[in-house]
Design an enzyme around this catalytic site. Structure first.
Site, mmCIF file in Angstrom:
data_model
loop_
_atom_site.group_PDB
_atom_site.id
_atom_site.type_symbol
_atom_site.label_atom_id
_atom_site.label_comp_id
_atom_site.label_asym_id
_atom_site.label_seq_id
_atom_site.Cartn_x
_atom_site.Cartn_y
_atom_site.Cartn_z
ATOM 1 N N ASP A 1 0.743 -1.114 -0.023
ATOM 2 C CA ASP A 1 -0.101 -0.041 -0.062
ATOM 3 C C ASP A 1 0.856 1.263 -0.271
ATOM 4 O OD1 ASP A 1 -3.086 0.450 1.376
ATOM 5 O OD2 ASP A 1 -1.801 2.309 0.943
ATOM 6 N N SER B 1 -7.364 4.439 -0.422
ATOM 7 C CA SER B 1 -7.270 2.957 -0.604
ATOM 8 C C SER B 1 -8.700 2.349 -0.720
ATOM 9 C CB SER B 1 -6.503 2.355 0.442
ATOM 10 O OG SER B 1 -5.171 2.759 0.870
ATOM 11 N N THR C 1 -8.344 -1.747 2.370
ATOM 12 C CA THR C 1 -7.908 -2.643 1.244
ATOM 13 C C THR C 1 -8.317 -4.232 1.358
ATOM 14 O OG1 THR C 1 -5.759 -1.395 0.817
ATOM 15 C CG2 THR C 1 -5.859 -3.453 -0.032
ATOM 16 N N GLU D 1 -1.680 -8.046 2.043
ATOM 17 C CA GLU D 1 -1.400 -6.393 2.009
ATOM 18 C C GLU D 1 -0.266 -6.144 3.177
ATOM 19 O OE1 GLU D 1 -3.468 -2.013 2.344
ATOM 20 O OE2 GLU D 1 -3.908 -3.413 3.808
ATOM 21 N N ASP E 1 2.321 2.584 3.454
ATOM 22 C CA ASP E 1 1.540 3.835 3.315
ATOM 23 C C ASP E 1 1.667 4.679 4.485
ATOM 24 O OD1 ASP E 1 -1.906 4.667 3.769
ATOM 25 O OD2 ASP E 1 -0.570 5.497 2.204
ATOM 26 N N HIS F 1 3.056 8.318 4.770
ATOM 27 C CA HIS F 1 2.409 9.678 5.194
ATOM 28 C C HIS F 1 3.177 10.260 6.340
ATOM 29 C CE1 HIS F 1 -1.687 9.272 3.672
ATOM 30 N NE2 HIS F 1 -1.816 7.868 3.897
ATOM 31 N N ASP G 1 -1.737 0.287 -4.617
ATOM 32 C CA ASP G 1 -2.969 0.994 -4.950
ATOM 33 C C ASP G 1 -2.788 2.632 -5.251
ATOM 34 O OD1 ASP G 1 -4.322 1.290 -1.403
ATOM 35 O OD2 ASP G 1 -2.166 1.711 -2.382
ATOM 36 N N HIS G 2 -1.732 3.068 -4.594
ATOM 37 C CA HIS G 2 -1.401 4.647 -5.206
ATOM 38 C C HIS G 2 -0.087 4.812 -4.484
ATOM 39 C CE1 HIS G 2 -1.908 5.103 -0.956
ATOM 40 N NE2 HIS G 2 -3.120 4.589 -1.129
HETATM 41 ZN ZN LIG Z 1 -2.869 6.126 2.652
#
Ligand SMILES: [Zn+2]
Length: 402
Positions: free
Chosen positions: A58, A103, A157, A285, A290, A294, A336-337
């Site tokens: 992620d 997500s 997710t 996952e 992620d 962040h 996912d990004h």
């Molecule tokens: Zn995020």
């Protein structure tokens, strides 16, 4: 020349002509079929899929892969395990209402094949009908199903594969649907609090779904030891909740912790799901790449990326135990990004293994850049190009139908 001899020759000629009429097209057909059979794409895309393994790092961008590889093996060192897959493509990530997806929408695009608004879990808040998820289709096909994550197992997710809710914040409702509606066989991750709550969530749901899971035959475990013994006992279902909320970040894990790591949870899930003779669907996952991005925290990121890559190794080792498994297992790895706008800004010299790059960040949020897809197995040939995230649903559904 004697009459019967003539008749014999005539009959022979007729036979030969008949054979010619019958056989030549089949030669053509068989030649075309052989040519077709030989064509890699045909073979690649027409092997029956038995297992689908979908892995999500992620928020991971390509720069994260480079940083982890340099840290682990040096700039000229070996590739990461995820880099060894046969096909590499990339996907667009925008959602139904933003070029910066979350997500929930990104995962719903894969799991249900459509664009959703940020925050939606395979559910259109405007009431529009939605597709069954790829996990639900696999289950309907008689396959076993599993979800593994280092976040709460009810987080966005994993949720898109096993539930349909208007908001990702309905984690109690997601837990209820996993147990009462979808009947996901194996769930390993964090989130005890989501399965046993008295305070209603945004969907108005609360309740003790751990007790319910027990009544439905799930062993419920809270430690690595509990997970291991459930596997040894030959269970076909398992609810493993190893933290009240998200699991401990990799770089903060201490020796002797009772919490299993992502590679161990992945291995246990495979050991349980492989018992189903019709195969399985498994989503794994690495949720906290992620979270690290962040936080613009490189140490945190490196720990999560490398733990995820070790889980990929567990999957590849499992696949490579037999040619049959390799031929009939579709493996897709896709973020996912991207998060943080992470870049490698230096240093302006070579590095050795276990040395970190100089990190650059453009944001503490998700970004809109495309993400890479690594894949192998039946149907994966169509992912070695530029696609949209919703296209992955089509590839998996098609593979299921082969
Ligand atoms: Zn995020």
């Amino acid at each position: 020349m004697r009459k019967d001899k003539l008749i014999g020759i005539g009959a022979l000629l007729a036979l030969m002509m008949l054979a010619a009429v019958l056989f030549v097209p089949s030669i053509n057909a068989s030649v075309n079929k052989n040519e077709l059979q030989q064509s890699e794409n045909y073979l690649e895309n027409h092997n029956e899929v038995k297992n689908i393994i979908f892995m999500v790092p992620d928020g991971m961008g390509l720069a994260d892969v480079t940083a982890a590889r340099i840290y682990k093996n040096g700039p000229d060192g070996a590739s990461l395990y995820l880099e060894t897959l046969e096909n590499i493509g990339y996907q667009r990530t925008y959602s139904a209402n933003s070029i910066i997806t979350d997500s929930a929408a990104a995962g719903s695009a894969w799991a249900c094949g459509e664009k959703f608004n940020n925050g939606e879990i395979c559910y259109h808040a405007d009431g529009k009908p939605y597709n069954p998820s790829i996990l639900e289709l696999a289950k309907a096909d008689g396959k076993a199903t599993g979800l593994v994550a280092t976040s709460t197992i009810t987080h966005a997710t994993p949720a898109v594969f096993g539930a349909h809710v208007k908001s990702r914040n309905c984690e109690n409702e997601i837990a209820r649907q996993y147990i009462e509606v979808t009947g996901v066989d194996v769930m390993l991750g964090g989130g005890v609090a989501k399965f046993n709550s008295t305070k209603p969530d945004k969907c108005g749901t609360s309740g003790n779904f751990i007790a319910e899971a027990g009544l439905k035959g799930y062993p419920v475990v809270y430690t690595r030891a509990g997970m291991d013994s459930a596997v040894v006992n030959g269970t076909v279902k398992l609810l493993g909740l190893f933290n009240d909320s998200g699991m401990t970040p990799e770089y903060l894990r201490v020796p002797g912790t009772t919490e299993p790591g992502l590679p161990e949870m992945t291995s246990s899930a495979l050991n349980i799901l492989e018992n189903n003779s019709d195969g399985f669907f498994l989503m794994v996952e690495g949720s906290q790449v992620d979270w690290a991005n962040h936080a613009n925290d490189l140490n945190y990121q490196l720990g999560e990326t490398l733990a995820f890559d070790d889980a990929v190794k567990v999957v590849l080792d499992w696949i490579n135990t037999s040619p049959e498994r390799k031929e009939h297992t579709l493996l897709i790895i896709v973020p996912d990004h991207e998060t943080g706008g992470f870049a490698i800004n230096g240093p302006d010299k070579l590095l050795n293994a276990s040395e970190s790059v100089d990190a650059g960040w453009t944001s503490n949020e998700h970004t809109g850049v495309d993400t890479l897809i690594w894949s192998q197995g039946p149907g994966s040939k169509s992912l070695d190009r530029a696609v949209d995230n919703t296209d992955l649903y089509g590839v998996m559904v098609k593979a299921l139908k082969q």
